[in-house]
Scaffold this motif. Structure first.
Motif, PDB file in Angstrom:
ATOM      1  N   ASN A   1       1.836  -5.846   3.664  1.00  0.00           N
ATOM      2  CA  ASN A   1       1.180  -5.665   2.353  1.00  0.00           C
ATOM      3  C   ASN A   1       0.786  -7.028   1.769  1.00  0.00           C
ATOM      4  OD1 ASN A   1       1.135  -2.918   2.179  1.00  0.00           O
ATOM      5  ND2 ASN A   1       2.999  -2.740   0.957  1.00  0.00           N
TER       6      ASN A   1
ATOM      7  N   ALA B   1      -2.951  -8.336   0.955  1.00  0.00           N
ATOM      8  CA  ALA B   1      -3.348  -8.805  -0.387  1.00  0.00           C
ATOM      9  C   ALA B   1      -3.988 -10.188  -0.276  1.00  0.00           C
ATOM     10  CB  ALA B   1      -2.132  -8.838  -1.303  1.00  0.00           C
TER      11      ALA B   1
ATOM     12  N   ASP C   1       3.948 -13.628  -2.451  1.00  0.00           N
ATOM     13  CA  ASP C   1       2.673 -13.934  -1.774  1.00  0.00           C
ATOM     14  C   ASP C   1       1.699 -14.488  -2.800  1.00  0.00           C
ATOM     15  OD1 ASP C   1       0.780 -11.842  -2.887  1.00  0.00           O
ATOM     16  OD2 ASP C   1       2.297 -10.491  -2.049  1.00  0.00           O
TER      17      ASP C   1
ATOM     18  N   ILE D   1      -1.154  -6.940  -8.158  1.00  0.00           N
ATOM     19  CA  ILE D   1      -1.331  -5.481  -8.297  1.00  0.00           C
ATOM     20  C   ILE D   1      -1.843  -5.217  -9.714  1.00  0.00           C
ATOM     21  CG2 ILE D   1      -0.173  -3.228  -8.149  1.00  0.00           C
ATOM     22  CD1 ILE D   1       2.052  -4.733  -6.519  1.00  0.00           C
TER      23      ILE D   1
ATOM     24  N   ILE E   1       2.433   2.589  -7.139  1.00  0.00           N
ATOM     25  CA  ILE E   1       2.528   2.040  -5.770  1.00  0.00           C
ATOM     26  C   ILE E   1       3.688   2.607  -4.934  1.00  0.00           C
ATOM     27  CG2 ILE E   1       1.292  -0.135  -6.222  1.00  0.00           C
ATOM     28  CD1 ILE E   1       4.073  -1.474  -6.321  1.00  0.00           C
TER      29      ILE E   1
ATOM     30  N   PHE F   1      -0.103   6.878  -2.063  1.00  0.00           N
ATOM     31  CA  PHE F   1      -0.929   6.048  -2.947  1.00  0.00           C
ATOM     32  C   PHE F   1      -1.333   4.791  -2.182  1.00  0.00           C
ATOM     33  CE2 PHE F   1      -1.669   2.481  -5.694  1.00  0.00           C
ATOM     34  CZ  PHE F   1      -2.617   2.995  -6.546  1.00  0.00           C
ATOM     35  N   THR F   2      -2.627   4.581  -2.064  1.00  0.00           N
ATOM     36  CA  THR F   2      -3.114   3.376  -1.392  1.00  0.00           C
ATOM     37  C   THR F   2      -4.411   2.925  -2.037  1.00  0.00           C
ATOM     38  OG1 THR F   2      -3.750   2.403   0.722  1.00  0.00           O
ATOM     39  CG2 THR F   2      -4.296   4.727   0.436  1.00  0.00           C
ATOM     40  N   THR F   3      -4.618   1.615  -2.014  1.00  0.00           N
ATOM     41  CA  THR F   3      -5.904   1.101  -2.502  1.00  0.00           C
ATOM     42  C   THR F   3      -6.706   0.586  -1.308  1.00  0.00           C
ATOM     43  OG1 THR F   3      -4.860  -1.024  -2.864  1.00  0.00           O
ATOM     44  CG2 THR F   3      -5.045   0.416  -4.786  1.00  0.00           C
ATOM     45  N   LYS F   4      -6.132   0.823  -0.104  1.00  0.00           N
ATOM     46  CA  LYS F   4      -6.800   0.288   1.097  1.00  0.00           C
ATOM     47  C   LYS F   4      -7.816   1.292   1.623  1.00  0.00           C
ATOM     48  CE  LYS F   4      -2.683  -2.312   1.928  1.00  0.00           C
ATOM     49  NZ  LYS F   4      -1.441  -2.427   2.668  1.00  0.00           N
TER      50      LYS F   4
ATOM     51  N   GLY G   1      -4.779   2.072   5.350  1.00  0.00           N
ATOM     52  CA  GLY G   1      -3.496   2.265   4.664  1.00  0.00           C
ATOM     53  C   GLY G   1      -3.148   3.740   4.619  1.00  0.00           C
ATOM     54  N   THR G   2      -1.865   4.023   4.794  1.00  0.00           N
ATOM     55  CA  THR G   2      -1.430   5.430   4.723  1.00  0.00           C
ATOM     56  C   THR G   2      -0.864   5.740   3.340  1.00  0.00           C
ATOM     57  OG1 THR G   2       0.746   4.779   5.483  1.00  0.00           O
ATOM     58  CG2 THR G   2      -0.797   5.550   7.159  1.00  0.00           C
ATOM     59  N   GLY G   3      -0.506   4.710   2.611  1.00  0.00           N
ATOM     60  CA  GLY G   3       0.110   4.913   1.304  1.00  0.00           C
ATOM     61  C   GLY G   3       1.567   5.336   1.421  1.00  0.00           C
TER      62      GLY G   3
ATOM     63  N   LEU H   1       5.418   1.818   0.999  1.00  0.00           N
ATOM     64  CA  LEU H   1       6.361   1.498  -0.083  1.00  0.00           C
ATOM     65  C   LEU H   1       7.252   2.678  -0.435  1.00  0.00           C
ATOM     66  CD1 LEU H   1       4.378  -0.782  -2.553  1.00  0.00           C
ATOM     67  CD2 LEU H   1       6.247  -1.396  -1.043  1.00  0.00           C
TER      68      LEU H   1
HETATM   69  P1  ADP Z   1      -0.394   1.080   2.122  1.00  0.00           P
HETATM   70  O1  ADP Z   1       0.014  -0.308   2.496  1.00  0.00           O
HETATM   71  O2  ADP Z   1      -0.581   1.976   3.287  1.00  0.00           O
HETATM   72  O3  ADP Z   1      -1.551   1.116   1.158  1.00  0.00           O
HETATM   73  P2  ADP Z   1       2.009   1.057   0.576  1.00  0.00           P
HETATM   74  O4  ADP Z   1       2.836   2.156   0.027  1.00  0.00           O
HETATM   75  O5  ADP Z   1       2.697   0.062   1.445  1.00  0.00           O
HETATM   76  O6  ADP Z   1       0.816   1.732   1.332  1.00  0.00           O
HETATM   77  O7  ADP Z   1       1.347   0.263  -0.625  1.00  0.00           O
HETATM   78  C1  ADP Z   1       0.728   0.951  -1.671  1.00  0.00           C
HETATM   79  C2  ADP Z   1      -0.212   0.061  -2.428  1.00  0.00           C
HETATM   80  O8  ADP Z   1       0.506  -0.933  -3.157  1.00  0.00           O
HETATM   81  C3  ADP Z   1      -1.174  -0.715  -1.580  1.00  0.00           C
HETATM   82  O9  ADP Z   1      -2.310   0.055  -1.213  1.00  0.00           O
HETATM   83  C4  ADP Z   1      -1.537  -1.871  -2.518  1.00  0.00           C
HETATM   84  O10 ADP Z   1      -2.549  -1.464  -3.436  1.00  0.00           O
HETATM   85  C5  ADP Z   1      -0.300  -2.085  -3.327  1.00  0.00           C
HETATM   86  N1  ADP Z   1       0.469  -3.271  -2.865  1.00  0.00           N
HETATM   87  C6  ADP Z   1       1.605  -3.264  -2.169  1.00  0.00           C
HETATM   88  N2  ADP Z   1       2.041  -4.519  -1.941  1.00  0.00           N
HETATM   89  C7  ADP Z   1       1.154  -5.351  -2.519  1.00  0.00           C
HETATM   90  C8  ADP Z   1       1.052  -6.783  -2.627  1.00  0.00           C
HETATM   91  N3  ADP Z   1       1.960  -7.614  -2.116  1.00  0.00           N
HETATM   92  N4  ADP Z   1      -0.015  -7.273  -3.320  1.00  0.00           N
HETATM   93  C9  ADP Z   1      -0.918  -6.459  -3.865  1.00  0.00           C
HETATM   94  N5  ADP Z   1      -0.891  -5.108  -3.789  1.00  0.00           N
HETATM   95  C10 ADP Z   1       0.146  -4.541  -3.117  1.00  0.00           C
END
Ligand code: ADP
Length: 387
Positions: free
Chosen positions: A270, A274, A310, A315, A323, A328-331, A336-338, A341
């Motif tokens: 992650n 980012a 990092d 975020i 998150i 939930f994903t912004t990818k 990203g599978t969301g 986390l």
């Molecule tokens: P994924 O990585 O598949 O999107 P995650 O559950 O790992 O799913 O993360 C969810 C969301 O949290 C990410 O899509 C991202 O938007 C945000 N995120 C997680 N870690 C970070 C980070 N270190 N910096 C910025 N955004 C983050």
């Protein structure tokens, strides 16, 4: 007539003359048989009444104890023991046909219903655990798929060294310069690089294995370092600097090394993503970096703290509450599978620890993991002692 004492009664009468004047008195004393008998009878009666009163009371106490109190106490003890052990398969002993026997029978019926409900709940819980384990495994396999490019880089480097050494030896052979002595350096190079490849492959194999539910004492520093066997080269290629500050003599934590590595790899990927997103918006080269540290925190409970900072884009505030939610994903789709986390949070909570965002903003994000040490937490039920 006047009683003289308990035994004697005296009767007196005046005798009058012709004119009616008293001239003599007759006095007679008589023993009081009847009165004494009466008194004796009363005393006798009172004595036996007291004795029979005491006897009746004693008998009533014995009766109440035997017929009511003891069975109720027994019933209470049995029900308390069943409730304390949650052993719904046990049944009360029915020793009578009275109301208490009826009550025991009703409680037994209730226990039968409870046992059935408990069995259904256990089965559903077991199924849920299986599904959760499958989900964790699927998410891990998805992250391995995503790591494949990185692992290819990791393997490619030693492979190139071995290939180069082989070509050099071949050239020496064709030039007729190949002598048996003086080749120790090349042999060591091949040895070291094949060993490195074997390590990477072994680690990948171990990591992709399904985690068991057993807990061992895990060395967090070692787990953290082994993450970089799979992702280190990829970060180097993407120009992401990694700084590590690992505490010496860090206590161990109870957990599954494989699962903990899954959590750490998820946080690292992650952070990498980012940084990559932020770097893409920069025209010139962006110096991505992440900093990992571990610390032993005294207190109650005693904790091992892992921090990952990092310098990605952070975020957004309106996303922060989401998150840790599954899916939930912004990818982009396919990236990203969301699940990362939410699964990581589940794993850390299962170890009675905490995973949270400590700080985030345009300069980057800091995630913190806290885990109770093996001395700060009692050994969990399913423990395998490590050697
Ligand atoms: P994924 O990585 O598949 O999107 P995650 O559950 O790992 O799913 O993360 C969810 C969301 O949290 C990410 O899509 C991202 O938007 C945000 N995120 C997680 N870690 C970070 C980070 N270190 N910096 C910025 N955004 C983050």
């Amino acid at each position: 007539v006047t009683p003289i004492d308990e035994e004697t009664l005296q009767a007196r009468a005046a005798i009058a003359d012709m004119a009616g004047h008293p001239v003599a008195e007759i006095s007679v004393k008589a023993p009081r048989h009847v009165v004494a008998q009466g008194h004796r009878t009363i005393r006798y009666f009172l004595f036996w009444q007291s004795v029979s009163g005491v006897l009746v009371t004693l008998m009533a106490i014995v009766f109440v104890r035997r017929v009511i109190l003891t069975p109720i106490t027994n019933l209470n003890n049995q029900v308390t023991a069943i409730a304390a052990n949650s052993s719904f398969s046990e049944r009360l002993k029915i020793t009578s046909t009275d109301e208490i026997g009826e009550m025991s029978r009703a409680i037994n019926q209730m226990l039968t219903a409870l046992e059935a409900a408990n069995d259904r709940q256990m089965a559903a819980f077991e199924e849920l655990k299986q599904t959760q384990a499958q989900l964790v495994q699927s998410a891990k396999l998805a992250s391995i798929g995503e790591l494949a490019a990185g692992v290819a880089h990791e393997l490619n480097q030693p492979l190139m060294v071995i290939r180069g050494t082989g070509q050099m030896l071949e050239r020496a052979r064709t030039d007729g310069r190949l002598v048996m002595g003086g080749r120790e350096g090349q042999r060591d190079l091949i040895e070291r690089n094949t060993k490195r490849m074997m390590n990477i492959i072994d680690h990948l194999r171990a990591f992709s294995r399904r985690s068991s539910r057993e807990r061992t004492r895990v060395d967090v520093n070692k787990t953290l370092k082994s993450c970089f066997l799979l992702i280190g080269e990829q970060l180097r290629v993407q120009n992401v600097g990694v700084e590590m500050e690992l505490a010496d003599e860090l206590p161990r934590v109870w957990g599954d090394e494989n699962q903990l590595e899954q959590v750490l790899l998820n946080l690292i990927t992650n952070a990498r993503d980012a940084i990559k997103t932020k770097a893409a918006s920069y025209d010139e080269h962006y110096g991505g970096s992440m900093r990992l540290s571990t610390r032993h925190r005294m207190g109650s409970p005693e904790l091992v703290e892992i921090r990952l900072r990092d310098n990605g884009g952070g975020i957004a505030e309106d996303k922060l509450d989401w998150i840790f939610d599954p899916f939930f994903t912004t990818k982009d789709v396919g990236k990203g599978t969301g699940l990362g986390l939410s699964i990581s949070y589940g794993i850390i909570r299962e170890y009675q620890g905490d995973l949270r965002v400590e700080d985030t903003g345009p300069d980057g994000t800091t995630f913190v993991i806290e885990l109770p040490t093996d001395s700060g937490l009692e050994a969990p039920a399913s423990v395998v002692e490590d050697i």
